[in-house]
Structures are given as structure tokens and as C-alpha cells.
Write an enzyme that holds these catalytic residues in place. Structure first.
Site: not given
Length: 324
Positions: A153-154
Site C-alpha cells: 500500500e503506497v
């Protein structure tokens, strides 16, 4: 790729940090690891030995894996030549504030500064950094173990630069991960919020005596787990609506589903109830050691990944049409 990544610093060598270390090294990066634990060198050696077969099974060349990993004397030593830093420290805002101040000061100005934080958005611990330093800080939250589970998850912070977001996408893609940009900061991000929602209901069902922990796991692994390994909740629902798709599903059972939402449980989890739940889980799985359970999990996850890859090669992948 927007920039080259040759050297990575891994700050914090717990379960996540050690997994990152093996993954980065397997993709040819020079990795410098820092952690105050006294057994750091031994822990790194053990992890590389344990994870090398997993990485080889994914088609990576693990020859000389250990030669690319170096034990750093401290954080400053770890980050001095880093192109990317992956932080895996405790989930405490104050700790991360101090650590990222050090990273911003000691790492090269071009270095991308990433945090494996599983719940704390980066804006919470970068408020005292200069704009140019905050611009290169963002979350890169993996799922355990990150050398096997593809998702990252960026999550950019309020002052993260667009070039840093693109660099993070490039970096994680280059090391074989599947990065997803989340467009708004929220505690716990997306994956853990979904996981916690399911976990809350699971605890409630066991607490109410509806099902045992072991049988609840059977329900998930023999239904939802199989489905969600191939399609997510929305595509699963779209398919559940038949030819009419998601619209048909909502129009026909939407009201009953909303009634169920209203009836979802909130576990009481008093100390006595919590102890009973712990004992029930230990009864179900306590006969096996952690390494035995983890190895079984990893072997099954590799099998799922291989099966999905084979299915994609033999049948192709249906993707939504792009809008003009």
C-alpha cells in the site's frame, strides 16, 4: 523507472524487515541492515537461509544472496549511500518522528524514505520535517511476509511529492510487488481496515458461541479465501449479480445486506472473554510451533501464487475496458 535503485537500507530487522532484506537482495540490490538487536547478524543469516527457497521458487537467482547483505553499525551507517530506505520500526508516532528526522538528515538527498507503518499515516510523523524532506517520505505498507505477499500500500502524506509517489511505484514494481496508491490518508490504510472488520466479526461469532476458531478458519479458507484469492469483494459481488452485474445484486438483495450490516456484532472482549478466546485459539493451533505454522502458510501461499500465475498464462486475464 524514474530513478535507479542500487542500494537499499532496511531499518528495523523484525519479521517484516528481514523479509524485505531477503527480497531486496534477491533482486540484486545491495542491502544494509540496521537494528539494535544483539543477534542481528544471526537473525539476518537465518532469514536469508529460510527465505532463499521461497525466492528461488518465484524464479529469482539467490546465488550469492548473503554477499549482497551487510550489517550496518547504526542507522547513519545504513543509510549513508542509500537510494531507498525501508523503515520497519515500532508503531509509535514519537519514535517515527525522531527516526525520520535522522533519516532525512543522514540519507542522501535523493533517497526515497519509505515506512512499513501498518496504521500510522506519514503526515503524523513528518510535521517537523522541512518541506523538501517531507516530500520524499511516504508509506510503503506490506503484508506479512513481504517477500511472498505481493501487495504494497503506497500512501503519500500531505506533503509527499508526486515524483516520490511515482518512484515508490517504480521501486516496488521492480522488486516484484504489486503497489496500490491510496488517495487519502486514513489510520490503518485499506488492507488492515478490511482485515480488522472481518476479524472483529470473527471474534464476535466465536465469543457468542456460534462457531469455534478452527471452524471459522475453515469457513474462510473454503469459501471467501478461495474467492478473494482470485477476485476482490467488488468484482466478486459484480459476478454474484450474474449477467446483470453489481446493479442487479444491489437492486435485489441490497436491502437485506444493509439489514445484515446493521446486525453485525461488536465483541465485548472483557478480560474473561478475551482469555477464553485466547485459550480456544491455542487449543486449535497450539500443538504446532510458530516455524511449523509459518512454513505451512508460506508453502500454501506460494502454491496459490503459482496457480494464479499459471491460470493467467493459460487463459489470459479479463480486464475492464478503458474509458476514452
Amino acid at each position: 523507472m524514474t530513478r535507479p535503485f542500487r542500494t537499499a537500507a532496511v531499518i528495523g530487522a523484525g519479521t517484516i524487515g528481514l523479509s524485505w532484506t531477503a527480497l531486496f537482495a534477491a533482486h540484486g540490490l545491495t542491502v544494509r541492515v540496521s537494528d539494535p538487536r544483539e543477534d542481528l547478524a544471526e537473525a539476518v543469516t537465518d532469514a536469508l537461509t529460510q527465505y532463499a527457497p521461497h525466492l528461488a521458487a518465484r524464479g529469482l537467482d539467490v546465488t550469492g544472496l548473503a554477499d549482497r547483505v551487510h550489517i550496518a553499525a547504526d542507522v547513519t551507517d545504513a543509510v549513508r549511500d542509500a537510494d531507498v530506505v525501508q523503515e520497519n520500526g515500532p508503531e509509535r508516532v514519537e519514535f517515527k518522528q525522531g527516526l525520520f528526522a535522522t533519516l532525512a538528515r543522514e540519507a542522501p538527498a535523493h533517497a526515497l524514505l519509505l515506512s512499513s507503518s501498518s496504521a500510522i499515516p506519514s503526515t503524523a510523523f513528518t510535521n517537523e520535517l522541512a518541506d523538501e524532506d517531507a516530500a520524499r517520505v511516504l508509506i510503503g505498507h506490506p503484508f506479512n511476509p513481504p517477500h511472498l505477499v505481493p501487495l504494497v500500500e503506497v500512501v503519500p502524506g500531505e506533503r509527499t511529492g508526486a515524483d516520490a509517489v511515482q518512484a515508490a511505484l517504480d521501486f516496488y514494481t521492480a522488486v516484484g510487488r504489486t503497489p496500490v496508491v491510496e488517495r487519502k490518508e486514513i489510520p490503518g490504510f485499506v488492507g488492515n481496515r478490511l482485515q480488522n472488520a472481518l476479524s472483529r466479526e470473527a471474534v464476535y461469532l466465536v465469543e457468542q458461541g456460534v462457531v469455534t476458531p478452527e471452524d471459522l478458519d475453515k469457513v474462510v479458507t473454503n469459501s471467501l479465501g478461495l474467492r478473494w484469492a482470485t477476485v476482490g469483494p467488488f468484482l466478486g459481488s459484480h459476478l454474484g449479480g450474474g449477467p446483470g452485474g453489481y446493479r442487479h445484486l444491489v437492486e435485489h438483495i441490497g436491502a437485506s445486506m444493509q439489514d445484515m450490516w446493521d446486525g453485525l456484532g461488536r465483541p465485548a472482549q472483557t478480560p474473561d472473554q478475551q482469555e477464553r478466546l485466547i485459550e480456544a485459539v491455542e487449543k486449535a493451533y497450539g500443538s504446532c510451533t510458530y516455524p511449523e505454522l509459518a512454513e505451512t502458510r508460506d508453502r500454501k501461499q506460494l502454491a496459490v501464487l503459482d496457480a494464479l500465475a499459471d491460470a493467467g498464462r493459460t487463459t489470459g486475464t479479463a480486464t475492464p475496458k478503458e474509458e476514452n
